[in-house]
Design an enzyme around this catalytic site. Structure first.
Site, short mmCIF file in Angstrom:
data_model
loop_
_atom_site.label_atom_id
_atom_site.label_comp_id
_atom_site.label_asym_id
_atom_site.label_seq_id
_atom_site.Cartn_x
_atom_site.Cartn_y
_atom_site.Cartn_z
CD GLU A 118 -9.83 -7.97 -3.03
OE1 GLU A 118 -8.79 -7.38 -3.31
OE2 GLU A 118 -10.64 -7.54 -2.19
CB CYS B 202 -10.13 -1.57 -9.46
SG CYS B 202 -10.43 -2.76 -8.16
CG ASP C 254 -5.45 -8.52 -2.04
OD1 ASP C 254 -4.41 -8.82 -1.44
OD2 ASP C 254 -6.15 -7.55 -1.72
CG HIS D 42 -2.14 -0.97 0.74
ND1 HIS D 42 -2.17 -2.28 1.12
CD2 HIS D 42 -3.20 -0.79 -0.08
CE1 HIS D 42 -3.24 -2.86 0.57
NE2 HIS D 42 -3.87 -1.98 -0.16
C1 PEP Z 1 -6.50 -5.34 -5.27
O1 PEP Z 1 -6.34 -6.19 -4.40
O2 PEP Z 1 -6.19 -5.49 -6.46
C2 PEP Z 1 -7.08 -4.03 -4.92
C3 PEP Z 1 -7.41 -3.17 -5.84
O3 PEP Z 1 -7.25 -3.74 -3.61
P1 PEP Z 1 -6.09 -3.36 -2.59
O4 PEP Z 1 -4.84 -3.10 -3.40
O5 PEP Z 1 -6.54 -2.17 -1.84
O6 PEP Z 1 -5.97 -4.57 -1.73
MG MG Z 2 -7.33 -6.06 -2.50
#
Ligand code: PEP
Ligand code: MG
Length: 757
Positions: A606, A677, A630, A365
């Protein structure tokens, strides 16, 4: 043996530098194995020699001077085969070489084991015996374990200046050193390192010049006095319940704190040019080491007490420091062992030019946040000597994942040129802003922005994004010290929804847990990524979920551009339960007289189980959104934050591509749109493959948006389908990337892939 090993590892952990660590190892290993000699040779690949770097038993003057050409001697056999080599009479071996300068007598028994880090042989750890003897199996195992422990420390030291640094006592970092990591966020940042470290972690404290030596000494004395008072108060409070020998512990603490030795050593270090926290780190390590080397277990344990006191003093120094803002350089490169999203948010944006973190990977993140803010970053630089970088000049190459330490003028100039070229490419793409992402054969793919902070809504507004495809609501939760209330959340969501209206905004419900902890809601688990995260938490805490849902629904009044998205769904029942709660929140608000429209609902795919049940999920909701970050992690069993396995993490892996294709087709069979996404949508190469699969929309960080749009506007959907058919036949992620890159280059889109090379 296990106990001896543990002790050595502990002692080595307290060593101030690699030289000291090696000296401890050779001494302790020689003792533990009752050998006559223990030495460490490190490989100097530039000179093609194995250099003697530490010894107990041979002539100490030979250290750093004596070396064997690669290929010569039995040490070379160990390095070449990368396996232990156990000989009862080394001189009989055809490759044996006698080295007179080490003052070596005739040794017979020889055991050498390779020191290997990330598949690379860094050196050889050797024990020798005067008499003929083959070492026993458990001795070999012991030495192999020791070498494995040593490998990380050596790699770290190598990264901070090569082994040449060890042969002279100059502990400064070598200018021009290149540190390798992973490309976290694209761009080039040139500035001065500012090290951030977690509270109460002495070993993470960096060296820093004191602004004012006298003031620093006063602050330090005040911190020591505070801890003295604390310990005294503690002793008095619990003293009555303790036996005399336990009470003596508090007296010992007070004695340590009162001792002239401690204070003098601290003051001396400050006067020599380090700040109070850095001086404290070195003094405490030095004093703890004295105890650690004692044979008596009780006294050895006292090392822990010294470290405990050190931590307490550090906490006082840190809280004194918090009263004034840290001295961020004008062009700050934020550096640390583990930079978190919150640390990043602490530095004023106008001063932050780049981020470098020893841990993390492209999809952690902190990297995502850096991309959202447009701050070049390198993560997973495992050999980063973070604590020693403070004040150094750095060039951070966020395209290739490299950091140049005190770079030469030539490197600096080259990077200024690259940054300028990049700015020109981006400026060239500016013109695309108001044009749709439409392929030459007329297929439109809405491109949305990923967001999570109010501050990155403004840049996404001007980027040409057609909406927000993923608003990570956990970020506002993470930068507070308690759950935000309903009105507070409503205000945040309203701001995002309003800025974008009438364009759609996808608000994802809280996705904490995993690598997104809330300091005020600690979750301690052995395996957090497989634990309590995302929808699992919110369904278990309807009081938190309902507050969030109501805030989102209220925020959307009159705008009608809200879409809801559920994270981490792995069971159909979770979708059904969440829908019930959404309906409950909705009807409560209607009953309260609010005029609210029911927003479309989506589910993130995911987790592998959701891939195989995507059709059943699609039947229940209005859209699917593939979270490739994920999904890649769970399909490939590769922790998205672990730099050690980051080389295996690739969303272009054929297994991931097939899973995504399956989800898109399942969604379409149910007549529901499917988007992506995760970060892969922002990679032009992956975006073309997704286009071929028939993805309906993509959401990415704004920095990636113009490039992806450029790719889409130049590659027809038919072409993308042909590319997809070709890559689905490939076995390897690198082959996929290579193939699509070549297509992009031959279509005149080389600029999209060049920066990453
Ligand atoms: C993902 O897992 O691809 C996602 C968009 O969510 P995050 O990166 O916040 O886990
Ligand atoms: Mg995710």
């Amino acid at each position: 043996m296990l106990d001896v090993l543990r002790r050595i590892v502990q002692e080595v952990g307290g060593a101030g530098d690699l030289e000291q660590a090696l000296a401890i190892i050779v001494k302790r290993v020689k003792q533990a194995m009752a050998a006559d000699v223990c030495s460490v040779y490190l490989a100097d690949y530039s000179q093609r020699r194995h250099v003697l770097m530490a010894t107990d038993g041979l002539n100490p003057a030979a250290v750093g001077h004596v070396s064997l050409a690669m290929g010569d001697g039995v040490v070379s056999v160990v390095a070449e085969t990368a396996e232990p080599f156990n000989l009862d009479n080394a001189p009989d071996h055809p490759r044996y070489q006698f080295v007179a300068e080490t003052g070596e007598e005739y040794y017979h028994g020889f055991l050498g084991v390779p020191i290997i880090h990330h598949r690379r042989v860094l050196g050889v750890l050797v024990v020798r015996q005067r008499q003929r003897r083959k070492f026993a199996e458990d001795e070999v195992a012991f030495l192999v374990t020791m070498a494995a422990q040593l490998a990380g420390a050596i790699a770290h030291a190598e990264a901070s200046g090569g082994i040449s640094r060890l042969s002279n006592s100059d502990s400064s970092l070598t200018a021009g050193t290149v540190l390798e990591g992973l490309a976290g966020a694209p761009g080039v940042g040139i500035g001065i390192a500012f090290v951030m470290y977690p509270p109460a972690d002495l070993d993470a404290v960096p060296d820093r010049k004191p602004a004012n030596v006298d003031a620093e000494i006063i602050t330090l004395k005040a911190a020591v006095a505070t801890v003295q008072a604390e310990i005294q108060a503690l002793g008095e409070r619990v003293g009555a319940h303790l036996r005399a020998e336990e009470r003596a512990l508090f007296d010992a603490y007070s004695l340590m704190l009162n001792s002239e030795t401690l204070l003098n050593a601290l003051v001396e270090r400050i006067r020599a040019g380090n700040w109070a926290s850095g001086s404290l780190r070195d003094t405490i390590n030095e004093q703890a080491r004295v105890f650690e080397q004692m044979d008596e277990p009780y006294l050895r344990e006292r090392a822990q007490d010294v470290r405990d006191l050190g931590r307490r003093i550090l906490v006082c120094l840190q809280s004194a420091g918090r009263r004034s803002p840290p001295p961020y350089p004008e062009r700050t490169v934020l550096v640390g062992e583990e930079i978190t999203a919150t640390m990043l948010a602490e530095v004023p944006r106008e001063k932050l030019v780049a981020v470098v973190s020893a841990s993390g990977s492209r999809s952690s993140h902190v990297a995502i946040l850096a991309r959202a803010l447009g701050v070049p970053s390198v993560v997973g630089a495992t050999d980063l000597p973070a604590g020693r970088l403070e004040g150094h000049s750095l060039v951070v190459d966020g395209y290739r994942g490299r950091v140049y330490l005190d770079p030469s003028e030539a490197v600096r100039t080259e990077y200024i040129r690259l940054a300028r070229e990049e700015a020109m490419l981006v400026a060239g793409l500016e013109g695309l802003k108001d044009l749709p992402a439409e392929t030459p054969d007329g297929v439109r793919i809405p491109l949305y922005a990923n967001s999570g902070l109010i501050s990155d809504v403004a840049p996404s507004l001007t980027s040409g994004a057609e909406g927000i495809g993923l608003y990570r609501t956990e970020f506002p939760f993470m930068i507070r010290d308690r759950f935000p209330g309903e009105a507070e959340q409503q205000r945040i969501y309203r701001q995002v929804l309003e800025s974008y209206a009438p364009r759609p905004v996808v608000l994802r419900t809280l996705d904490v847990g995993g690598d997104k902890p809330l300091s005020y809601f600690p979750i301690v688990e052995d395996n957090p990524f497989l634990g309590w995260r995302g929808i699992r938490i919110t369904l278990d805490h309807p009081e938190i979920f309902l507050v969030q849902l109501r805030a989102m629904l209220r925020a959307s009044v009159g705008l009608n551009n809200l879409r809801l998205l559920l994270p981490m769904v792995s069971q159909i029942s979770e979708v059904d339960e969440a829908k019930l709660l959404i309906e409950r929140a909705y009807h409560e608000l209607l009953a309260g007289g609010e005029n609210i429209a029911m927003p479309p609902l989506g589910v993130m795919v995911e987790v592998p189980s959701a891939v195989y049940q995507s059709e059943a999920i699609a039947r229940r909701v209005d859209f699917l959104s593939i979270g490739s970050n994920d999904l890649t992690q769970y399909l490939l069993a590769v922790d998205r934050n672990n730099a050690r396995v980051a080389g295996l993490y690739d969303a272009l892996h054929p297994a991931v591509l097939r899973a995504i294709y399956q989800v898109i087709e399942s969604g379409h069979r149910q007549g529901k749109p499917v988007g992506v996404c995760g970060e892969m949508a922002g990679d032009p190469v992956a975006a073309i493959v997704l286009l071929g699969m028939g993805v309906d929309h993509m959401s990415m960080s704004v920095a990636s948006l113009p490039r992806v749009k450029w790719a889409i506007r130049n590659i027809s959907c038919d072409k993308a389908k042909a590319i997809l058919a070709e890559v689905l036949d490939m076995d390897d992620p690198l082959a996929v990337r290579d193939h699509v890159e070549k297509v992009l280059e031959s279509a005149g889109l080389g600029g999209l892939v060049r920066a990453g090379k």
